[in-house]
Design a protein around this motif. Structure first.
Motif, PDB file in Angstrom:
ATOM      1  N   GLU A 284     -10.731 -59.148  18.324  1.00  0.00           N
ATOM      2  CA  GLU A 284     -11.684 -58.766  17.302  1.00  0.00           C
ATOM      3  C   GLU A 284     -11.332 -59.552  15.936  1.00  0.00           C
ATOM      4  O   GLU A 284     -12.012 -60.191  15.252  1.00  0.00           O
ATOM      5  CB  GLU A 284     -11.869 -57.651  16.978  1.00  0.00           C
ATOM      6  CG  GLU A 284     -13.114 -57.182  15.989  1.00  0.00           C
ATOM      7  CD  GLU A 284     -13.306 -55.729  15.859  1.00  0.00           C
ATOM      8  OE1 GLU A 284     -14.585 -55.480  15.182  1.00  0.00           O
ATOM      9  OE2 GLU A 284     -12.888 -54.755  16.228  1.00  0.00           O
ATOM     10  N   LEU A 288     -13.637 -62.276  13.655  1.00  0.00           N
ATOM     11  CA  LEU A 288     -13.860 -61.872  12.390  1.00  0.00           C
ATOM     12  C   LEU A 288     -13.587 -62.729  11.622  1.00  0.00           C
ATOM     13  O   LEU A 288     -14.160 -63.546  10.584  1.00  0.00           O
ATOM     14  CB  LEU A 288     -13.303 -60.702  11.811  1.00  0.00           C
ATOM     15  CG  LEU A 288     -13.852 -59.307  12.656  1.00  0.00           C
ATOM     16  CD1 LEU A 288     -13.083 -58.124  12.204  1.00  0.00           C
ATOM     17  CD2 LEU A 288     -15.248 -59.146  12.258  1.00  0.00           C
ATOM     18  N   GLU A 291     -15.836 -66.120  11.703  1.00  0.00           N
ATOM     19  CA  GLU A 291     -17.251 -65.516  11.533  1.00  0.00           C
ATOM     20  C   GLU A 291     -18.113 -66.120  12.702  1.00  0.00           C
ATOM     21  O   GLU A 291     -19.229 -66.637  12.630  1.00  0.00           O
ATOM     22  CB  GLU A 291     -17.627 -66.507  10.419  1.00  0.00           C
ATOM     23  CG  GLU A 291     -16.603 -66.197   8.984  1.00  0.00           C
ATOM     24  CD  GLU A 291     -17.037 -67.266   7.906  1.00  0.00           C
ATOM     25  OE1 GLU A 291     -17.526 -68.415   8.088  1.00  0.00           O
ATOM     26  OE2 GLU A 291     -17.042 -66.683   6.675  1.00  0.00           O
ATOM     27  N   PRO A 308     -24.314 -55.218  12.686  1.00  0.00           N
ATOM     28  CA  PRO A 308     -23.328 -56.068  12.362  1.00  0.00           C
ATOM     29  C   PRO A 308     -22.248 -55.020  12.125  1.00  0.00           C
ATOM     30  O   PRO A 308     -22.157 -54.078  11.281  1.00  0.00           O
ATOM     31  CB  PRO A 308     -23.750 -56.755  10.962  1.00  0.00           C
ATOM     32  CG  PRO A 308     -25.272 -56.842  11.225  1.00  0.00           C
ATOM     33  CD  PRO A 308     -25.682 -55.294  11.840  1.00  0.00           C
ATOM     34  N   ARG A 310     -17.606 -54.483  12.255  1.00  0.00           N
ATOM     35  CA  ARG A 310     -16.313 -54.979  12.263  1.00  0.00           C
ATOM     36  C   ARG A 310     -15.110 -53.966  12.106  1.00  0.00           C
ATOM     37  O   ARG A 310     -15.155 -53.104  11.496  1.00  0.00           O
ATOM     38  CB  ARG A 310     -15.775 -56.044  11.135  1.00  0.00           C
ATOM     39  CG  ARG A 310     -16.044 -55.361   9.522  1.00  0.00           C
ATOM     40  CD  ARG A 310     -15.937 -56.335   8.515  1.00  0.00           C
ATOM     41  NE  ARG A 310     -16.572 -57.639   8.475  1.00  0.00           N
ATOM     42  CZ  ARG A 310     -15.948 -58.953   8.464  1.00  0.00           C
ATOM     43  NH1 ARG A 310     -14.613 -58.989   8.315  1.00  0.00           N
ATOM     44  NH2 ARG A 310     -16.672 -60.047   8.612  1.00  0.00           N
ATOM     45  N   LYS A 323     -22.952 -60.604   7.830  1.00  0.00           N
ATOM     46  CA  LYS A 323     -21.598 -61.389   7.524  1.00  0.00           C
ATOM     47  C   LYS A 323     -20.752 -60.874   8.702  1.00  0.00           C
ATOM     48  O   LYS A 323     -19.404 -61.246   8.692  1.00  0.00           O
ATOM     49  CB  LYS A 323     -21.108 -60.885   6.215  1.00  0.00           C
ATOM     50  CG  LYS A 323     -21.945 -61.587   5.227  1.00  0.00           C
ATOM     51  CD  LYS A 323     -21.540 -61.000   3.774  1.00  0.00           C
ATOM     52  CE  LYS A 323     -22.316 -61.619   2.739  1.00  0.00           C
ATOM     53  NZ  LYS A 323     -22.516 -63.117   2.627  1.00  0.00           N
ATOM     54  N   SER A 324     -21.121 -60.021   9.766  1.00  0.00           N
ATOM     55  CA  SER A 324     -20.270 -59.575  10.603  1.00  0.00           C
ATOM     56  C   SER A 324     -20.840 -59.690  11.990  1.00  0.00           C
ATOM     57  O   SER A 324     -22.319 -60.022  12.156  1.00  0.00           O
ATOM     58  CB  SER A 324     -20.033 -58.079  10.534  1.00  0.00           C
ATOM     59  OG  SER A 324     -19.327 -57.736   9.344  1.00  0.00           O
TER      60      SER A 324
END
Length: 421
Positions: A284, A288, A291, A308, A310, A323-324
Motif C-alpha cells: 500500500e 500511495l 498515486e 478513496p 489510504r 487523491k487516493s
C-alpha cells in the motif's frame, strides 16, 4: 507432432489481409505414468502468433489458417497509441469458472460487446477452476475444464484483448488443483514473466501484480513494482490513469476471506500455508507514493467498491477530485457467492455495520464490471448484475489535472501568442 502450416493473416482492409504472422505451437500432458507413458490428459495444440505493425486505434481484421482450413474473418480494434486521449472501455472480472452462472455472465458480456466498443478484458485471477472439487470430477476431467472455459470465452477473447493475472487456483499446490502456475503459463501469453507485468493502452497504464508471492522491499516483485510505478508516475503526460490489477484484495469487508495480509485465514490439512511478505503495508505504501488511481481485484466472491482510501482509516467519502486509490472487487463472475460464513452457515458474511472504507457491496448478485476512462480527469465505473441490461452500481470519478498538463498548456499558449506577435 504436427507438420501443418499455422498462420494468422491480418490487415486494416477485410478484403485484403496482406500481413502474415506465423504461429508457434505446443501441447502439454497432465499426470503421466512414468512406466506406461499413459496420461490423464493431453492437450490439443495451443498456438501463439504475434501481429505487428498494427495501426493504433484503427479497425483491423484477421483470419486463422490451419493447414487447408480457414476461420471466419474477425474484426478488432488495435490499441490506441500511448498518450492518445480517446475514451477507453474495459471489462473486469474475477473468479469465473465454467458454471451455469459463468455462462450467463459471459453471455451478458458478449451482449454488451454488440452494443459498445471495448478495448479489453481484465481477469483478476481464478480463471477456469480446473480442479476436482474434492473428488467430484474424475481425474481425466480436470484439464478438460480449461478447454470448456476457452470455448465459453472465445466470443470475447477472439475480438478484444483478454489480459489475466493468476489467482490462488492457478498457483496453489496444496489443493486438488496442483497446477502451481504451470498450466496458466501454457494457456496464456502475457507480457514479462506473466505473473506481474504492465501494458499501456492510450491514456491508461495497467499493472498486474501477483498476490501469491512476496512484495516487500527486498523481493523481486516489490523492487519491480516500485520502479515500474515510479516510471509511470513520472510519465503522467502519457498515462494520466494508472490501474493495478491483482487477485486478492487488501480492502474487503466479506469475512470469508478478510483483507489480504500475505497469509491465508484458513488452514489445509497436511500442508503449511505459505506466508508472503509485504502485504498489505509495503504494497500500500507503493500505490500511495506513486498515486495509483484504481486497484481491481477478485478472489472474494462478491462485489465491493471502496471510497478513496489510504492506510485503512483515512477515507474520503467523495469521488470528486480523488487523491487516493479506489479498490474494486468484482469476484462475482461465476463461482458460488460468499453470502454465508463457511464455518457458520446460518450467519451472513457481512457485519451489520459497513466499514467506513466500503461504499457499495453485494454478496447476492453475480455479474461483471466495466471501467471507462472518459478523458484525462474523469472515469466511470459500472457493475452489471447477471441478466440485467441496467447498471446495478455506477459512479463517476474525477481528479485534478497534473502539473505536466498545466505546463503543456502554458507552453502551447506562449507559442501561440509569440506567433501572433
Amino acid at each position: 507432432g504436427s507438420d501443418w502450416l499455422e498462420e494468422v493473416r491480418f490487415g486494416p482492409v477485410e478484403s485484403d489481409l496482406n500481413y502474415t504472422a506465423v504461429a508457434v505451437y505446443h501441447q502439454y500432458k497432465w499426470v503421466c505414468d512414468d512406466t506406461t507413458g499413459d496420461c490423464q490428459y493431453v492437450s490439443g495444440y495451443i498456438h501463439e502468433a504475434l501481429m505487428v505493425n498494427l495501426l493504433p486505434g484503427q479497425i483491423h481484421f484477421y483470419q486463422i489458417k490451419s493447414n487447408s482450413e480457414e476461420s471466419d474473418v474477425v474484426k478488432f480494434v488495435a490499441a490506441p497509441a500511448h498518450g492518445d486521449t480517446a475514451p477507453l472501455s474495459f471489462m473486469h472480472i474475477g473468479d469465473v469458472g465454467t458454471f451455469g452462472t459463468s455462462v450467463m455472465v459471459t453471455s451478458d458480456m458478449i451482449k454488451n460487446m454488440e452494443e459498445k466498443q471495448y478495448h479489453g478484458v481484465i481477469h483478476c485471477g481464478d480463471i477456469s477452476y480446473a480442479n476436482k472439487f474434492n473428488g467430484s470430477r474424475p481425474n481425466n476431467a480436470e484439464q478438460k475444464v480449461w478447454d470448456t472455459w476457452g470455448q465459453m470465452v472465445e466470443p470475447v477473447g477472439s475480438k478484444i484483448p483478454y489480459m489475466a493475472v493468476p489467482g490462488n487456483h492457478e498457483l496453489d499446490i496444496y489443493d486438488s488443483t496442483r497446477e502451481n502456475n504451470t498450466i496458466y503459463t501454457k494457456r496464456f501469453m502475457m507480457p514479462g514473466n506473466e505473473r506481474y507485468y504492465s501494458f499501456g493502452v492510450g491514456m491508461v497504464h495497467f499493472v498486474a501484480v501477483s498476490t501469491d508471492e512476496s512484495i516487500d522491499a527486498t523481493s523481486t516483485q516489490g523492487v519491480w513494482l516500485d520502479r515500474k510505478l515510479e516510471y509511470l508516475n513520472k510519465n503522467r503526460d502519457l498515462w494520466p490513469w494508472v490501474v493495478v490489477f491483482q487477485h486478492r484484495p487488501i480492502y474487503n469487508s466479506n469475512k470469508n476471506h478478510g483483507n489480504w495480509t500475505g497469509a491465508n485465514n484458513y488452514t489445509w490439512p497436511g500442508y503449511d500455508m505459505p506466508v508472503h511478505d509485504g502485504w498489505p503495508d509495503y504494497y500500500e505504501s507503493l500505490i500511495l507514493k506513486h498515486e495509483v488511481d484504481f486497484v481491481l481485484n477478485g478472489h472474494v466472491h462478491h462485489y465491493e467498491r471502496t471510497w478513496p482510501v489510504r492506510n485503512r482509516d483515512q477515507v474520503i467519502q467523495s469521488y470528486e477530485n480523488v487523491k487516493s486509490p479506489i479498490h474494486i472487487t468484482c469476484g462475482n463472475a461465476g463461482k458460488d457467492l460468499y453470502k454465508r460464513l463457511w464455518d457458520y452457515p446460518d450467519q451472513d458474511t457481512y457485519d451489520e455495520v459497513q466499514p467506513a472504507f466500503s461504499a457499495s457491496r453485494s454478496n447476492e448478485l453475480w455479474g461483471h464490471c466495466e471501467i471507462e476512462f472518459l478523458n484525462r480527469t474523469a472515469a466511470k465505473h459500472t457493475m452489471y448484475a447477471m441478466g440485467s441490461e441496467t447498471p446495478r452500481d455506477e459512479i463517476i470519478i474525477t481528479k485534478s489535472g497534473d502539473l505536466k498538463i498545466t505546463l503543456d498548456f502554458i507552453l502551447l499558449a506562449v507559442t501561440f501568442i509569440s506567433k501572433i506577435l
